[in-house]
Write an enzyme that holds these catalytic residues in place. Structure first.
Site, PDB file in Angstrom:
ATOM      1  N   HIS A 159      61.493  58.605  45.746  1.00 24.13           N
ATOM      2  CA  HIS A 159      60.726  59.625  45.743  1.00 24.13           C
ATOM      3  C   HIS A 159      59.615  59.661  44.234  1.00 24.13           C
ATOM      4  CE1 HIS A 159      63.541  61.324  48.246  1.00 24.13           C
ATOM      5  NE2 HIS A 159      62.617  61.755  49.255  1.00 24.13           N
ATOM      6  N   ASP A 203      57.597  55.512  55.258  1.00 23.65           N
ATOM      7  CA  ASP A 203      58.271  56.681  56.604  1.00 23.65           C
ATOM      8  C   ASP A 203      56.717  55.941  57.342  1.00 23.65           C
ATOM      9  OD1 ASP A 203      60.285  58.002  57.067  1.00 23.65           O
ATOM     10  OD2 ASP A 203      59.222  58.410  55.033  1.00 23.65           O
ATOM     11  N   SER A 228      66.443  55.489  50.962  1.00 22.87           N
ATOM     12  CA  SER A 228      66.400  57.184  51.549  1.00 22.87           C
ATOM     13  C   SER A 228      67.371  57.784  51.731  1.00 22.87           C
ATOM     14  CB  SER A 228      66.644  56.615  53.377  1.00 22.87           C
ATOM     15  OG  SER A 228      67.001  57.904  53.813  1.00 22.87           O
ATOM     16  N   SER A 229      67.365  59.284  51.886  1.00 25.35           N
ATOM     17  CA  SER A 229      68.426  60.140  50.915  1.00 25.35           C
ATOM     18  C   SER A 229      69.363  60.286  51.988  1.00 25.35           C
ATOM     19  CB  SER A 229      67.875  61.813  51.301  1.00 25.35           C
ATOM     20  OG  SER A 229      66.107  61.897  50.490  1.00 25.35           O
TER      21      SER A 229
HETATM   22  P1  AMP Z   1      61.435  62.197  52.059  1.00 30.76           P
HETATM   23  O1  AMP Z   1      62.245  63.604  51.044  1.00 30.76           O
HETATM   24  O2  AMP Z   1      62.437  61.667  52.869  1.00 30.76           O
HETATM   25  O3  AMP Z   1      60.970  64.171  53.655  1.00 30.76           O
HETATM   26  O4  AMP Z   1      60.173  61.829  51.762  1.00 30.76           O
HETATM   27  C1  AMP Z   1      59.785  62.053  51.189  1.00 30.76           C
HETATM   28  C2  AMP Z   1      58.610  61.703  50.649  1.00 30.76           C
HETATM   29  O5  AMP Z   1      59.190  60.140  50.610  1.00 30.76           O
HETATM   30  C3  AMP Z   1      58.417  60.515  51.980  1.00 30.76           C
HETATM   31  O6  AMP Z   1      56.829  60.275  51.617  1.00 30.76           O
HETATM   32  C4  AMP Z   1      59.035  59.610  52.016  1.00 30.76           C
HETATM   33  O7  AMP Z   1      57.970  58.507  52.895  1.00 30.76           O
HETATM   34  C5  AMP Z   1      58.927  58.954  50.276  1.00 30.76           C
HETATM   35  N1  AMP Z   1      59.759  58.449  50.180  1.00 30.76           N
HETATM   36  C6  AMP Z   1      60.949  57.931  51.255  1.00 30.76           C
HETATM   37  N2  AMP Z   1      62.100  57.316  50.847  1.00 30.76           N
HETATM   38  C7  AMP Z   1      60.558  56.248  50.016  1.00 30.76           C
HETATM   39  C8  AMP Z   1      60.831  54.934  49.481  1.00 30.76           C
HETATM   40  N3  AMP Z   1      62.610  54.737  49.728  1.00 30.76           N
HETATM   41  N4  AMP Z   1      59.651  54.589  49.487  1.00 30.76           N
HETATM   42  C9  AMP Z   1      58.771  55.434  48.723  1.00 30.76           C
HETATM   43  N5  AMP Z   1      58.736  55.934  49.453  1.00 30.76           N
HETATM   44  C10 AMP Z   1      59.586  56.777  49.870  1.00 30.76           C
END
Ligand code: AMP
Length: 303
Positions: free
Chosen positions: A40, A154, A189-190
């Site tokens: 993020h 993603d 990843s969260s």
């Molecule tokens: P999320 O909070 O998991 O829905 O992710 C929010 C945004 O952060 C989305 O656009 C994801 O693709 C991006 N994101 C999540 N993990 C990563 C990562 N490891 N590297 C780059 N972007 C990420």
């Protein structure tokens, strides 16, 4: 400290003030579900470099979770997220309650991702991408950003949002950002916090299999079926890995590539020049995804 908004009306008012302040000021949106990590952070950094005002949304969107999925236990830590947002230079944080976004739930009107939303992750998670397109369309209408930043972690989500943006004429530039990884290769990843120490150790097979893909693609005759077989074998070397899918697709269309003909030939029918490998693998109750984008010429664009 960023300004924090819980309501659409207050956020819109603040954005209108920024936009009305003389020179044209651009707005960059980083949509997230919170529990922020370096992935993020990299999106926020990119937005900070590019746009005058950076809006971070933090919303765990119930519409994109299936009935048996982890909506209730999805990790949340607003205080920590706000300090990361402050450190990263976010201007506005939008963290609405579910009732602010969905006063009527489910919605009468929604956006669907179509056929692209039923493949890969969409096949295992019916309705997931319709939930994603609906919330992203709502966020685009609420924030009206010039640019929106999404992670290639993603990959299918990025492709679907780019499609939606074209199909519905949103005046928003979609900015895809590279996957940020832990030092041992695991994509951040969260959901990684769900992994037990042993699952966490074995989860590196995903990025390792993507790393090996580069070598396999140097074989001119390799076809999608053989590549899939090798990827499955490499992932299955981890005893706790339970494969959801391994997909070989054309990039950027993400159309599935048939086996039986060399990958170069299979690509010819699609108009695309690169291939994407998409992986979804469960470790215990935790479903992880990862992917890579490759050129067949041996010059790799693996991200
Ligand atoms: P999320 O909070 O998991 O829905 O992710 C929010 C945004 O952060 C989305 O656009 C994801 O693709 C991006 N994101 C999540 N993990 C990563 C990562 N490891 N590297 C780059 N972007 C990420």
């Amino acid at each position: 400290m960023p300004q924090v908004f819980k309501t659409i009306a207050e956020l819109r008012e603040a954005l209108a003030a920024v936009r009305g302040a003389g020179d044209r000021r651009t707005v960059g949106l980083v949509p997230t579900m919170g529990y922020l990590h370096d992935g993020h952070r990299s999106l926020i950094r990119k937005a900070r470099e590019t746009d005058d005002t950076v809006v971070l949304s933090i919303f765990v969107n119930p519409l994109q979770f299936g009935p048996t999925e982890d909506f209730d236990r999805y990790p949340r830590d607003a205080e920590r997220d706000l300090s990361i947002a402050a450190e990263a230079g976010v201007d506005f944080v939008f963290m609405p309650e579910v009732a602010e976004i969905y006063p009527q739930y489910p919605l009468a009107t929604s956006v669907t991702a179509g056929e692209a939303g039923r493949r890969y992750c969409g096949a295992s998670r019916p309705g997931h991408f319709d939930g994603v397109t609906t919330i992203v369309a709502k966020l685009f209408n609420i924030v009206q950003p010039d640019r929106a930043y999404f992670g290639l972690k993603d990959l299918q989500q990025v492709a679907i949002i780019e499609q939606m943006t074209r199909d519905l004429n949103f005046p928003v530039d979609i900015v895809p950002c590279p996957t940020v990884r832990e030092p041992d290769g695991l994509a951040m990843s969260s959901r990684n916090v769900y992994l037990s120490p042993e699952e966490r150790r074995q989860a590196t097979v995903l990025s390792a299999a993507l790393g090996q893909t580069e070598e396999w693609l140097a074989e001119p005759a390799i076809d999608a079926a053989e590549l899939e077989r090798r990827l499955r074998a490499a992932i299955s070397a981890a005893p706790l890995a339970d494969i959801d899918y391994v997909a070989i697709a054309a990039y950027p269309s993400l159309l599935p590539l048939p086996g039986g003909v060399p990958l170069g030939e299979a690509l010819d029918g699609t108009g695309d020049r690169k291939i994407a490998v998409l992986l979804a693998v469960k470790f215990g109750n935790t479903r992880l995804i990862d992917n890579g984008i490759f050129q067949l010429t041996g010059v790799s664009a693996h991200v």
